[in-house]
Design an enzyme around this catalytic site. Structure first.
Site, mmCIF file in Angstrom:
data_model
loop_
_atom_site.group_PDB
_atom_site.id
_atom_site.type_symbol
_atom_site.label_atom_id
_atom_site.label_comp_id
_atom_site.label_asym_id
_atom_site.label_seq_id
_atom_site.Cartn_x
_atom_site.Cartn_y
_atom_site.Cartn_z
ATOM 1 N N GLU A 75 42.353 17.648 -19.460
ATOM 2 C CA GLU A 75 42.310 16.256 -19.000
ATOM 3 C C GLU A 75 43.730 15.771 -18.698
ATOM 4 O O GLU A 75 44.598 15.821 -19.578
ATOM 5 C CB GLU A 75 41.667 15.366 -20.068
ATOM 6 N N GLN A 83 34.569 2.071 -19.949
ATOM 7 C CA GLN A 83 34.395 1.389 -18.677
ATOM 8 C C GLN A 83 33.237 0.379 -18.636
ATOM 9 O O GLN A 83 33.302 -0.582 -17.863
ATOM 10 C CB GLN A 83 34.237 2.410 -17.553
ATOM 11 N N CYS A 201 26.631 3.469 -13.324
ATOM 12 C CA CYS A 201 26.166 2.157 -13.750
ATOM 13 C C CYS A 201 25.676 1.351 -12.550
ATOM 14 O O CYS A 201 26.319 0.402 -12.097
ATOM 15 C CB CYS A 201 27.259 1.394 -14.485
ATOM 16 N N CYS A 379 20.575 0.484 -19.072
ATOM 17 C CA CYS A 379 21.419 -0.390 -18.271
ATOM 18 C C CYS A 379 21.273 -1.811 -18.804
ATOM 19 O O CYS A 379 20.284 -2.483 -18.498
ATOM 20 C CB CYS A 379 21.011 -0.328 -16.797
#
Length: 450
Positions: A75, A83, A201, A379
């Site tokens: 990474e 987020q 999302c 969600c």
């Protein structure tokens, strides 16, 4: 509206609280990781690509399977972000600083952090290559590279963000510009977009619309605002139960929704947005704006698009029930970079992590995976500064709800869960490998109702 005290008290709530305390006790405190060691290895039993939600979670789980010395994460980013909270940051309800922590602080202690970018995957030789020319081999590979934001596919972006009145909750660089545009709004069109690509999302593009409408009402600007949601989709939401509830909110709050409209250009110097009618390709419409929130086109990371592990569309090609790669049995995928036919959310990653953990453990024992992922995702549809509709559903777009009440109703309790409880679970349990989604809670609540 069910009173908060009624919902959050009683034996089920006390059991839930005990469960959370147990999970917190099990998870050892996060320790700072000092970065690459002086004698970094070039082979690991488990190699994890990506240090986002899926990568950190699976590294924590794999550490318990094979030991920290046998796990590494590749990474490049110095900071890790939660987020989902950016929806509230863009609406001024949370601070951006609350969403990020140093990557070193979330990597499981003892797990090797290879601070580099992956540039090539070679699953036929069980190795990957990094941008600094290093070759790293593995016995098992977990791909958790997330999703790529393609602002540049919209003409006029990303340079358009240098102008006022425009923001985007999908990037750490532009989320605070959404809040600034909201505060600076005087009168005119407030436009919110949804692109013609898969997105992470998928509820977020309309969440900021509802929050903006609530802000306009709070500040006395609602009568001067024409709120427009231009979406490339043909429906407001993919699950009928929640779509019906959202349509009622749209009607009550006098919001304009235009379907099959795709943002193709932003003329930020003139405050104009250009949309193409997807039902009539080539037909465009120019709309002036006082505020514009852009949801960018998205795609799989470039390194995956031409990789042997990708399907024709560029996503990691995994079995939708086990998350094992369809061609390479020692390769696995999790989260937004996969072709799993469910919404790309952190909640989905949590549920997938428990399944994938079990899948890999059985394969390590030369056994066949038995636990199956049902496509669970969630969600939390923020419809105001103190209300959320908690949408939970499966692969078949059927509700898969946790709580013993109608989750299609706006509730304060669900807002508290979104704003406060979920970040706690994320940082303290999920990233430490102790949270695999609410399946356990669903059984507790529904068994209690039977």
């Amino acid at each position: 509206m069910t009173p908060l005290a009624t919902v959050m008290s009683g034996p089920r709530a006390r059991l839930f609280a005990c469960f959370l305390r147990l999970g917190t006790q099990q998870a050892s405190p996060l320790q700072l990781h000092t970065g690459a060691s002086l004698a970094a290895k070039n082979h690991y039993e488990v190699l994890v690509l990506g240090g986002g939600s899926g990568g950190i979670t699976m590294a924590a789980r794999m550490k318990r399977r094979v030991g920290a010395d046998n796990v590494a994460i590749v990474e490049p980013s110095e900071r890790h972000f939660y987020q989902p909270i950016w929806t509230l940051v863009g609406a001024g309800a949370k601070q951006l600083s609350s969403s990020g922590r140093p990557t070193a602080s979330v990597i499981p202690s003892g797990v090797e952090w290879i601070k580099a970018r992956v540039v090539e995957l070679n699953p036929d030789k069980n190795c990957i290559h990094t941008e600094n020319g290093k070759e790293i081999s593995y016995k098992y590979l977990i791909i958790a590279l997330g999703i790529q934001l393609d602002y540049e596919k919209i003409k006029g972006l990303p340079e358009g963000f240098d102008h006022p009145k425009i923001g985007s909750n999908y990037s750490v660089k532009t989320v605070e510009k959404t809040w600034k545009a909201l505060q600076d709004f005087k009168e005119g069109n407030a436009i919110f977009t949804f692109p013609n690509t898969p997105v992470k999302c998928a509820g977020a593009p309309q969440k900021i619309m509802y929050l903006s409408e609530a802000y306009f009402r709070k500040t006395g600007k609602r009568s001067k605002a024409n709120i427009i949601f231009n979406t490339s989709l043909g429906t407001i939401f993919g699950v009928k139960k929640y779509a019906a509830a959202l349509q009622e909110i749209i009607r009550e709050r006098n919001l304009t929704v235009n379907y099959k409209q795709n943002l193709i250009e932003v003329r930020a110097d003139r405050q104009e947005a250009v949309f193409e009618n997807l039902d009539k390709p080539g037909e465009t419409q120019v709309i002036s704006y006082e505020m514009l929130h852009v949801t960018p086109p998205m795609s799989s990371p470039d390194v995956l698009k031409t990789s042997p592990v990708a399907d024709a569309a560029g996503w990691v090609d995994v079995d939708k029930e086990t998350l094992q790669h369809k061609k390479y049995p020692n390769v696995f995928g999790i989260g937004d970079c996969t072709n799993l036919p469910t919404s790309k959310t952190a909640a989905a990653v949590a549920a997938q992590s428990g399944i994938l953990d079990r899948t890999i453990s059985l394969i390590m024992k030369n056994q066949k995976p038995v636990k199956k992922y049902d496509g669970y995702t969630s969600c939390p549809l923020v419809t105001g500064y103190n209300r959320v509709i908690l949408a939970e559903f499966d692969y078949n777009a059927q509700p898969l709800e946790t709580f013993p009440f109608d989750q299609s109703r706006e509730r304060l309790t669900m807002y508290i869960m979104k704003a406060d409880l979920m970040p706690f679970l994320y940082w303290n349990m999920m990233l430490r490998g102790y949270w695999g989604g609410p399946a356990f809670l669903r059984k507790v609540f529904h068994l209690g109702m039977s």
